[in-house]
Design an enzyme around this catalytic site. Sequence first.
Site, PDB file in Angstrom:
ATOM      1  N   GLY A  72     -30.992  -6.048 -22.845  1.00 22.12           N
ATOM      2  CA  GLY A  72     -29.699  -6.063 -22.159  1.00 22.12           C
ATOM      3  C   GLY A  72     -29.646  -5.108 -20.972  1.00 22.12           C
ATOM      4  O   GLY A  72     -29.087  -5.445 -19.926  1.00 22.12           O
ATOM      5  N   ASN A 152     -18.389  -3.619 -26.420  1.00 24.77           N
ATOM      6  CA  ASN A 152     -19.226  -3.144 -27.520  1.00 24.77           C
ATOM      7  C   ASN A 152     -18.570  -2.057 -28.358  1.00 24.77           C
ATOM      8  O   ASN A 152     -18.949  -1.835 -29.496  1.00 24.77           O
ATOM      9  CB  ASN A 152     -20.569  -2.638 -26.986  1.00 24.77           C
ATOM     10  N   GLN A 180     -22.651  -8.628 -26.501  1.00 27.06           N
ATOM     11  CA  GLN A 180     -21.931  -8.560 -27.779  1.00 27.06           C
ATOM     12  C   GLN A 180     -21.381  -9.919 -28.204  1.00 27.06           C
ATOM     13  O   GLN A 180     -21.054 -10.126 -29.364  1.00 27.06           O
ATOM     14  CB  GLN A 180     -20.771  -7.555 -27.683  1.00 27.06           C
ATOM     15  N   THR A 238     -46.821  -9.423 -17.991  1.00 24.12           N
ATOM     16  CA  THR A 238     -47.288 -10.308 -19.053  1.00 24.12           C
ATOM     17  C   THR A 238     -46.172 -10.478 -20.080  1.00 24.12           C
ATOM     18  O   THR A 238     -45.592  -9.490 -20.533  1.00 24.12           O
ATOM     19  CB  THR A 238     -48.555  -9.727 -19.708  1.00 24.12           C
ATOM     20  N   CYS A 326     -24.978   4.677 -27.560  1.00 26.98           N
ATOM     21  CA  CYS A 326     -25.551   5.362 -26.404  1.00 26.98           C
ATOM     22  C   CYS A 326     -24.817   6.662 -26.106  1.00 26.98           C
ATOM     23  O   CYS A 326     -25.387   7.581 -25.554  1.00 26.98           O
ATOM     24  CB  CYS A 326     -25.475   4.472 -25.164  1.00 26.98           C
TER      25      CYS A 326
HETATM   26  C1  LIG Z   1     -26.475  -3.149 -26.489  1.00 25.18           C
HETATM   27  C2  LIG Z   1     -25.808  -3.504 -25.232  1.00 25.18           C
HETATM   28  C3  LIG Z   1     -26.497  -3.487 -24.000  1.00 25.18           C
HETATM   29  C4  LIG Z   1     -27.916  -2.995 -23.886  1.00 25.18           C
HETATM   30  O1  LIG Z   1     -28.845  -3.844 -24.491  1.00 25.18           O
HETATM   31  P1  LIG Z   1     -30.313  -3.277 -24.847  1.00 25.18           P
HETATM   32  O2  LIG Z   1     -31.088  -4.511 -25.192  1.00 25.18           O
HETATM   33  O3  LIG Z   1     -30.134  -2.386 -26.029  1.00 25.18           O
HETATM   34  O4  LIG Z   1     -30.831  -2.594 -23.639  1.00 25.18           O
HETATM   35  C5  LIG Z   1     -25.815  -3.883 -22.873  1.00 25.18           C
HETATM   36  N1  LIG Z   1     -24.543  -4.291 -22.933  1.00 25.18           N
HETATM   37  C6  LIG Z   1     -23.846  -4.328 -24.078  1.00 25.18           C
HETATM   38  C7  LIG Z   1     -22.437  -4.792 -24.078  1.00 25.18           C
HETATM   39  C8  LIG Z   1     -24.445  -3.931 -25.269  1.00 25.18           C
HETATM   40  O5  LIG Z   1     -23.752  -3.948 -26.399  1.00 25.18           O
END
Ligand SMILES: *Cc1c(COP(=O)(O)O)cnc(C)c1O
Length: 384
Positions: A72, A152, A180, A238, A326
């Site tokens: 993400g 989130n 989410q 890759t 985070c």
């Molecule tokens: C978890 C999350 C991300 C980040 O995704 P990762 O794969 O952990 O880098 C970004 N946006 C939202 C809304 C999230 O919940």
Amino acid sequence: MRNRIYLDHAATTAISPEVLEAMMPCLTESYGNASGVYATGREAHRILDRARKQAAEAIGATPPEICFTSGGSESDSWALIGIAAANRGKGNHIITSAIEHHAILRTCEWLEKQGFEVTRLPADEEGRIRPADLEQAIRPGTILISIMAANNEIGTIQQTAEFGKIAREHGIPFHTDAVQAMGAMPVDVNAWQADLLSLSAHKFHGPKGTGLLYIRKGTRIDPLIHGGAQERGLRAGTENVAGIAGMGKAMEIAAAGIPERAARETALRERLKAGLQAAVSGIRINGHPTNRLAGNLHVTIPGVDGEAMLLRLDLAGIAASSGSACTSGSTEPSHVLEAIGLTDEEIKSSLRLTIGEENTEAEIDETIRKITEIAADLRSMRDF
Ligand SMILES: *Cc1c(COP(=O)(O)O)cnc(C)c1O
């Protein structure tokens, strides 16, 4: 880890058995580089093709519009930086919201240092961004609109189709962080008129370190990662064949059975909410009462320190969160809770519980008992 109650599904989820099964051959016999012309390479290529088709079908896209990424955060960063770079000649204004994930907000801060201007739309008390505010913020030189589909932290679901419609009317590319949303509600790039959309596999029972950016055909975007010709020259490196195979399978599963899953998780959430409201005086529910992710319950318990609550819950075998994963570990108050008007005191007394399909009524009842007990204990220590 059995006998533990996991209520942090917004942070990550366990790989499902079917997903693991789809990944295993890629980690053993099908180890070829998908660029190779020999048999194992062609096999890897077929695996990528199948996953790309599964991913596309799950969100109403076509396979060439799917670009696999490392998750993400990469998808969000790429959408913003890639569109900004490709449209530099047209303007330098980006619109987002105040309640985005850090992957969006920090990228916007970086873009500001490169000379771009960013408007952050406010959220109302329930965490909703108003379409009228978006309409007003658009100006000549606006090159991108990025608004998340569901939050989130507090679980509020946005009026994504409205934002998509406004963006389309003005001819501005529209990106949505749907990390989410996937698996919890229908994700359809056409219903939302999204030009770009970010997903992360580990949020819906896929592997960590794999995600995708949907890029609508005809959208001009620069690569973020340069090098080889993978992903149609848009994202070098890759391919993570096992991760991608797992993500494809996870998307197929996530897109099927959404109503049943949502109904089950909503029932568990309402049980948790009612139980806590009956037992813990002064408890407040954050986010939208109905337009929220099925599994998300976010509460403020006045007089109870959220971090202390989390530690005590962990000792009791219950995993929850005090904000986004985070931000915990740092002492920074959640920007999302600030944006919906919570005071610092209220933010410190907040708790996020996110339910998944494997949780049971017995686990919810045990969680209600433990939170009630710990809240009473922490309050009595404070009053002492
Ligand atoms: C978890 C999350 C991300 C980040 O995704 P990762 O794969 O952990 O880098 C970004 N946006 C939202 C809304 C999230 O919940």
